[in-house]
Design a protein around this motif. Structure first.
Motif, mmCIF file in Angstrom:
data_model
loop_
_atom_site.group_PDB
_atom_site.id
_atom_site.type_symbol
_atom_site.label_atom_id
_atom_site.label_comp_id
_atom_site.label_asym_id
_atom_site.label_seq_id
_atom_site.Cartn_x
_atom_site.Cartn_y
_atom_site.Cartn_z
ATOM 1 N N GLU A 124 0.830 -1.197 0.000
ATOM 2 C CA GLU A 124 0.000 0.000 0.000
ATOM 3 C C GLU A 124 0.871 1.255 0.000
ATOM 4 O O GLU A 124 0.569 2.241 -0.685
ATOM 5 N N VAL A 125 1.968 1.221 0.754
ATOM 6 C CA VAL A 125 2.900 2.354 0.742
ATOM 7 C C VAL A 125 3.486 2.539 -0.652
ATOM 8 O O VAL A 125 3.569 3.655 -1.176
ATOM 9 N N MET A 126 3.866 1.449 -1.278
ATOM 10 C CA MET A 126 4.452 1.526 -2.611
ATOM 11 C C MET A 126 3.443 2.052 -3.623
ATOM 12 O O MET A 126 3.767 2.878 -4.479
ATOM 13 N N ARG A 127 2.205 1.592 -3.526
ATOM 14 C CA ARG A 127 1.179 2.040 -4.473
ATOM 15 C C ARG A 127 0.854 3.515 -4.290
ATOM 16 O O ARG A 127 0.736 4.261 -5.254
ATOM 17 N N SER B 132 3.118 -7.695 -6.825
ATOM 18 C CA SER B 132 2.071 -7.179 -5.934
ATOM 19 C C SER B 132 2.166 -5.690 -5.634
ATOM 20 O O SER B 132 1.267 -5.145 -4.997
ATOM 21 N N SER B 133 3.240 -5.031 -6.065
ATOM 22 C CA SER B 133 3.433 -3.633 -5.668
ATOM 23 C C SER B 133 2.458 -2.690 -6.349
ATOM 24 O O SER B 133 2.171 -1.615 -5.826
ATOM 25 N N GLY B 134 1.980 -3.048 -7.532
ATOM 26 C CA GLY B 134 1.056 -2.174 -8.249
ATOM 27 C C GLY B 134 1.722 -0.997 -8.922
ATOM 28 O O GLY B 134 1.050 -0.089 -9.394
ATOM 29 N N VAL B 135 3.050 -0.982 -8.981
ATOM 30 C CA VAL B 135 3.768 0.120 -9.610
ATOM 31 C C VAL B 135 3.685 -0.045 -11.129
ATOM 32 O O VAL B 135 4.035 -1.103 -11.655
ATOM 33 N N PRO B 136 3.214 0.971 -11.863
ATOM 34 C CA PRO B 136 2.987 0.810 -13.300
ATOM 35 C C PRO B 136 4.236 0.827 -14.166
ATOM 36 O O PRO B 136 4.174 0.458 -15.322
ATOM 37 N N THR C 263 2.622 5.861 -3.190
ATOM 38 C CA THR C 263 3.734 6.752 -3.517
ATOM 39 C C THR C 263 4.341 6.449 -4.883
ATOM 40 O O THR C 263 5.281 7.114 -5.300
ATOM 41 N N ASN C 264 3.814 5.431 -5.572
ATOM 42 C CA ASN C 264 4.334 5.021 -6.890
ATOM 43 C C ASN C 264 5.832 4.720 -6.842
ATOM 44 O O ASN C 264 6.579 5.042 -7.777
ATOM 45 N N THR C 265 6.261 4.119 -5.745
ATOM 46 C CA THR C 265 7.680 3.837 -5.520
ATOM 47 C C THR C 265 8.274 3.030 -6.671
ATOM 48 O O THR C 265 7.748 1.980 -7.042
ATOM 49 N N GLY C 266 9.414 3.516 -7.198
ATOM 50 C CA GLY C 266 9.986 2.897 -8.380
ATOM 51 C C GLY C 266 11.116 1.923 -8.139
ATOM 52 O O GLY C 266 11.513 1.193 -9.051
ATOM 53 N N SER C 267 11.668 1.872 -6.906
ATOM 54 C CA SER C 267 12.795 0.989 -6.612
ATOM 55 C C SER C 267 12.719 0.553 -5.157
ATOM 56 O O SER C 267 12.174 1.271 -4.313
ATOM 57 N N ILE C 268 13.285 -0.604 -4.870
ATOM 58 C CA ILE C 268 13.399 -1.060 -3.487
ATOM 59 C C ILE C 268 14.841 -1.461 -3.199
ATOM 60 O O ILE C 268 15.596 -1.805 -4.103
ATOM 61 N N LEU D 83 8.069 6.799 6.570
ATOM 62 C CA LEU D 83 8.383 8.151 6.103
ATOM 63 C C LEU D 83 8.177 8.321 4.594
ATOM 64 O O LEU D 83 8.310 9.429 4.077
ATOM 65 N N GLN D 84 7.850 7.235 3.901
ATOM 66 C CA GLN D 84 7.799 7.294 2.441
ATOM 67 C C GLN D 84 6.732 8.259 1.926
ATOM 68 O O GLN D 84 6.968 9.028 0.994
ATOM 69 N N GLN D 85 5.549 8.239 2.549
ATOM 70 C CA GLN D 85 4.480 9.119 2.086
ATOM 71 C C GLN D 85 4.847 10.585 2.304
ATOM 72 O O GLN D 85 4.577 11.439 1.451
ATOM 73 N N GLU D 86 5.459 10.872 3.442
ATOM 74 C CA GLU D 86 5.860 12.254 3.724
ATOM 75 C C GLU D 86 6.856 12.752 2.684
ATOM 76 O O GLU D 86 6.777 13.905 2.230
ATOM 77 N N MET D 87 7.790 11.900 2.296
ATOM 78 C CA MET D 87 8.764 12.294 1.293
ATOM 79 C C MET D 87 8.099 12.523 -0.066
ATOM 80 O O MET D 87 8.368 13.518 -0.751
ATOM 81 N N ALA D 88 7.224 11.602 -0.463
ATOM 82 C CA ALA D 88 6.530 11.745 -1.746
ATOM 83 C C ALA D 88 5.670 13.001 -1.765
ATOM 84 O O ALA D 88 5.665 13.755 -2.752
#
Length: 420
Positions: free
Chosen positions: A104-107, A137-141, A109-114, A378-383
């Protein structure tokens, strides 16, 4: 309206972005990675004091990897939210597993790398299962890149069946360069089998012999190749070339060097280097690493008083834009050291705290491209901070597009997508 998008708005934008991104990728010949091998803001007040002048003669032309220019046409048509997501690398704990909360965090924020964190001992097949799960499962397009810290010695994060024991850099320094090159190719093949795309190594830091026992981040942990810049450069090149031969991306670190400090930037808030400057011999290692094909350069969180006494390296335009890009002519991907958990990233040398969102903004503003964040909370705050700054500042929005182009270019260079 609040400068930060609401969760509902972010979801709507993500859905729109998903369709647009997929259409653009198809139209621009973007595709999945090659068939895998068999599985076994605010603002922070800055000082008006001028940092140490950076020599400007000679100034090499900045070399931009061709993939960056090719990928920019895709990036320019992506929603801003997707561009921002490409600038974020999220730390994933390998030992605790991954679940819906992380996805959910990745989706959102559209996170592109882990980045795979923790010392995992489940072997190649276990890592492959995890990386496949995150990708599915990340949902990143856009294609997801997976990174690991696989230096060797005490910093070999992935172990177990299928992974060789990688000696420390201090031990690697004793190998003939051809032997190290061959070994690095083997280690890279094992990482590729596990679904890893980028190895955040090698360490290019030079620790003077008399500081080996007092240098906490490198010397005490045997993470460096030695005290002679020329000898270190040879081994760094061999490591990079071996990894490259197996298709593995690399990141030389920690620019401009952590060899002269005492404290560990992960654990100490005010780590200073009063020796390294724009004319230091140790910089040649990074130049040679770039020439050898390093995919990215990682920036240190220490403060370099001879370059910019007012900002940690990760927030310093004098260090990133002037020294690395202008003086050394580097136009490729610049990645931060961790900005989520590291103590040195959480405050300025003045003692002023830097909130998580501002850390991401300051790094990109200084010329960086890809933010490592080891704390998912902290990922959402950064995005949100990056998005708000880009919506309010056209110049910063252009920086987002520029950096996202470099990230996609780095992915394209390793076969994760095609931008032509």
């Amino acid at each position: 309206m609040s400068p930060f998008a609401s969760p509902a708005r972010r979801r709507r934008l993500s859905l729109v972005g998903l369709g647009l991104a997929l259409a653009l990728l198809a139209a621009c010949s973007a595709g999945p990675a090659p068939e895998p091998p068999p599985s076994p803001v605010g603002s922070v007040e800055t000082s008006t004091e001028e940092p140490t002048a950076i020599p400007s003669d000679p100034v090499p032309s900045v070399t931009v990897p061709p993939e960056v220019s090719q990928c920019r046409s895709i990036v320019e048509h992506l929603p801003l939210e997707l561009q921002v997501g490409q600038l974020l690398m999220l730390g994933v704990q390998t030992n605790s597993g991954v679940g819906e909360d992380l996805f959910e965090v990745m989706r959102s924020t559209n996170t592109g790398s882990i980045l795979l964190l923790g010392n995992y001992t489940g072997g190649v097949s276990g890592v492959r299962e995890l990386t496949d799960q995150v990708r599915e499962s990340s949902g990143v397009p856009l294609p997801l890149a997976v990174a690991a810290d696989q230096e060797g010695g005490q910093v070999q994060r992935l172990r177990g069946s299928g992974f060789d024991r990688i000696p420390s850099a201090a031990e690697q320094a004793e190998l003939d360069p051809d032997e190290l090159r061959a070994e690095a190719e083997t280690w890279a093949t094992q990482l590729k089998d596990a679904g890893v795309d980028w190895n955040l190594a090698p360490v290019g830091d030079v620790v003077p012999q008399d500081k080996m026992t007092t240098n906490e981040p490198i010397g005490r942990l045997d993470r460096g190749y030695g005290s002679d810049p020329a000898a270190v450069a040879v081994q760094v090149e061999a490591f990079i070339e071996g990894m490259d031969a197996a298709g593995m991306g690399t990141s030389v670190k920690h620019f401009p060097g952590l060899g002269e400090v005492e404290g560990n930037t992960d654990l100490s808030a005010d780590v200073r280097d009063e020796v390294t400057g724009p004319d230091s011999p140790s910089l040649t290692i990074f130049q040679q690493a770039i020439a050898a094909g390093a995919d990215m350069v990682m920036i240190s969180s220490a403060t370099y008083t001879r370059i910019d006494p007012d900002h940690p390296g990760v927030y310093s335009p004098a260090l990133i834009e002037q020294l690395l890009r202008e003086q050394l002519g580097y136009g490729g991907l610049v990645i931060s050291d961790d900005l989520g958990e590291a103590e040195a990233a959480a405050q300025l040398p003045s003692g002023e705290a830097v909130p998580a969102g501002e850390r991401a903004v300051l790094f990109i503003q200084a010329g960086g491209d890809l933010v490592i964040n080891a704390n998912p909370a902290l990922q959402q705050e950064m995005a949100d901070a990056l998005l708000a700054k880009a919506e309010a500042d056209p110049a910063f929005r252009e920086r987002i597009t520029e950096s996202a182009s470099r990230v996609l270019g780095a992915k394209a260079a390793r076969g994760l997508m095609l931008c032509q």
